[in-house]
Enzyme design. Structure first.
Site, PDB file in Angstrom:
ATOM      1  N   ASN A   1       0.787  -1.236   0.000  1.00  0.00           N
ATOM      2  CA  ASN A   1       0.000   0.000   0.000  1.00  0.00           C
ATOM      3  C   ASN A   1       0.820   1.288   0.000  1.00  0.00           C
ATOM      4  O   ASN A   1       0.372   2.334   0.476  1.00  0.00           O
ATOM      5  CB  ASN A   1      -1.066  -0.037   1.100  1.00  0.00           C
ATOM      6  CG  ASN A   1      -0.477  -0.133   2.491  1.00  0.00           C
ATOM      7  OD1 ASN A   1       0.730   0.017   2.680  1.00  0.00           O
ATOM      8  ND2 ASN A   1      -1.323  -0.363   3.478  1.00  0.00           N
TER       9      ASN A   1
ATOM     10  N   HIS B   1       3.579   4.692   4.369  1.00  0.00           N
ATOM     11  CA  HIS B   1       3.271   4.560   5.795  1.00  0.00           C
ATOM     12  C   HIS B   1       3.151   5.932   6.418  1.00  0.00           C
ATOM     13  O   HIS B   1       3.902   6.840   6.095  1.00  0.00           O
ATOM     14  CB  HIS B   1       4.395   3.803   6.525  1.00  0.00           C
ATOM     15  CG  HIS B   1       4.327   3.979   8.020  1.00  0.00           C
ATOM     16  ND1 HIS B   1       3.462   3.254   8.803  1.00  0.00           N
ATOM     17  CD2 HIS B   1       4.973   4.829   8.862  1.00  0.00           C
ATOM     18  CE1 HIS B   1       3.599   3.651  10.073  1.00  0.00           C
ATOM     19  NE2 HIS B   1       4.516   4.603  10.131  1.00  0.00           N
TER      20      HIS B   1
ATOM     21  N   GLU C   1       8.424   6.504  16.436  1.00  0.00           N
ATOM     22  CA  GLU C   1       8.957   6.133  15.122  1.00  0.00           C
ATOM     23  C   GLU C   1      10.057   7.094  14.657  1.00  0.00           C
ATOM     24  O   GLU C   1      11.064   6.660  14.099  1.00  0.00           O
ATOM     25  CB  GLU C   1       7.803   6.062  14.103  1.00  0.00           C
ATOM     26  CG  GLU C   1       6.873   4.892  14.401  1.00  0.00           C
ATOM     27  CD  GLU C   1       5.582   4.882  13.583  1.00  0.00           C
ATOM     28  OE1 GLU C   1       5.431   5.706  12.663  1.00  0.00           O
ATOM     29  OE2 GLU C   1       4.715   4.036  13.882  1.00  0.00           O
TER      30      GLU C   1
HETATM   31  P1  ABT Z   1       1.097   1.367   7.991  1.00  0.00           P
HETATM   32  O1  ABT Z   1       1.121   2.803   7.595  1.00  0.00           O
HETATM   33  O2  ABT Z   1       2.005   0.508   7.148  1.00  0.00           O
HETATM   34  O3  ABT Z   1       1.334   1.182   9.460  1.00  0.00           O
HETATM   35  O4  ABT Z   1      -0.367   0.903   7.663  1.00  0.00           O
HETATM   36  P2  ABT Z   1      -1.684   1.284   8.464  1.00  0.00           P
HETATM   37  O5  ABT Z   1      -1.357   1.995   9.739  1.00  0.00           O
HETATM   38  O6  ABT Z   1      -2.626   1.944   7.528  1.00  0.00           O
HETATM   39  O7  ABT Z   1      -2.266  -0.148   8.779  1.00  0.00           O
HETATM   40  P3  ABT Z   1      -1.795  -1.177   9.866  1.00  0.00           P
HETATM   41  B1  ABT Z   1      -3.036  -1.819  10.597  1.00  0.00           B
HETATM   42  O8  ABT Z   1      -0.791  -0.560  10.805  1.00  0.00           O
HETATM   43  O9  ABT Z   1      -1.115  -2.264   8.989  1.00  0.00           O
HETATM   44  C1  ABT Z   1       0.289  -2.355   8.897  1.00  0.00           C
HETATM   45  C2  ABT Z   1       0.643  -3.107   7.658  1.00  0.00           C
HETATM   46  O10 ABT Z   1       0.124  -4.401   7.719  1.00  0.00           O
HETATM   47  C3  ABT Z   1      -0.552  -4.706   6.508  1.00  0.00           C
HETATM   48  N1  ABT Z   1      -1.708  -5.510   6.856  1.00  0.00           N
HETATM   49  C4  ABT Z   1      -2.559  -5.070   7.806  1.00  0.00           C
HETATM   50  C5  ABT Z   1      -1.912  -6.689   6.174  1.00  0.00           C
HETATM   51  O11 ABT Z   1      -1.107  -7.064   5.312  1.00  0.00           O
HETATM   52  N2  ABT Z   1      -3.016  -7.419   6.480  1.00  0.00           N
HETATM   53  C6  ABT Z   1      -3.917  -7.001   7.435  1.00  0.00           C
HETATM   54  O12 ABT Z   1      -4.900  -7.685   7.679  1.00  0.00           O
HETATM   55  C7  ABT Z   1      -3.685  -5.768   8.131  1.00  0.00           C
HETATM   56  C8  ABT Z   1      -4.629  -5.269   9.190  1.00  0.00           C
HETATM   57  C9  ABT Z   1      -0.907  -3.398   5.878  1.00  0.00           C
HETATM   58  C10 ABT Z   1       0.148  -2.466   6.365  1.00  0.00           C
HETATM   59  N3  ABT Z   1       1.283  -2.401   5.477  1.00  0.00           N
HETATM   60  N4  ABT Z   1       1.366  -2.546   4.330  1.00  0.00           N
HETATM   61  N5  ABT Z   1       1.633  -2.630   3.244  1.00  0.00           N
HETATM   62 MG    MG Z   2       0.079   1.443  11.125  1.00  0.00          MG
END
Ligand code: ABT
Ligand code: MG
Length: 155
Positions: free
Chosen positions: A119, A122, A133
């Site tokens: 995605n 971050h 961080e």
């Molecule tokens: P970050 O900015 O990467 O921390 O993403 P965000 O805070 O929007 O989302 P969180 B919940 O912190 O997810 C961290 C990374 O984990 C991935 N992820 C998350 C999965 O692959 N499967 C899942 O079910 C969830 C909840 C997405 C985020 N990173 N990437 N790419």
């Molecule tokens: Mg996150």
């Protein structure tokens, strides 16, 4: 670690390996610059597994933890610190929802990616996370002091 608030609030943003490989660095930096935020620190780096495990320590029990660490270490990252009013919340809004399927058009994830596991960018999720961080990713001497002369047109 100093506590930042108001126009001095800071957040940690990172362009993930997919964002760098897809030549989105300029596009992403441009959005935060145009919004009015101040660039405080920036480096292109290969993050170590140890650093990434610490960065994502809140997810260590989740099934996707090691996949996430592997993805984040699969190529260089652009690590950045940005400053400005409500920057933590506004940067998250500009980035969009974690799952690109839920991210609105106009957000970075809404405009540039499809998969929750790739995605692009971050952003710290709270002022407390941001402080943790920033301290994890940057030394003090990697954050040079400079005056943003446009600030009085922004605030
Ligand atoms: P970050 O900015 O990467 O921390 O993403 P965000 O805070 O929007 O989302 P969180 B919940 O912190 O997810 C961290 C990374 O984990 C991935 N992820 C998350 C999965 O692959 N499967 C899942 O079910 C969830 C909840 C997405 C985020 N990173 N990437 N790419
Ligand atoms: Mg996150």
């Amino acid at each position: 670690q100093a506590a930042y608030s108001g126009v001095n609030e800071r957040t940690f943003l990172a362009i993930k390996p997919d964002g760098v490989q897809r030549h989105l660095v300029g596009e992403i930096v441009r959005r935060f610059e145009r919004k009015g935020f101040k660039l405080v620190a920036m480096k292109l780096m290969q993050a170590s597994e140890d650093l990434l495990k610490e960065h994502y320590v809140e997810h260590r029990e989740r099934p996707f933890y090691m996949r996430l660490v592997n993805y984040m270490s699969s190529g260089p990252i652009v690590a950045m610190v940005w400053q400005g009013l409500d920057v933590v919340k506004m940067a998250r809004a500009m980035i969009g929802e974690t799952n690109p399927a839920d991210a609105k058009p106009g957000t970075i994830r809404g405009d540039f990616c499809l998969d929750v596991g790739k995605n692009v960018v971050h952003g710290s999720d709270s002022v407390e996370s941001a402080q943790r961080e920033i301290a994890l990713w940057f030394r003090k001497d990697e954050m040079p002091c400079w005056e943003d002369s446009t600030e009085h047109w922004i605030y």
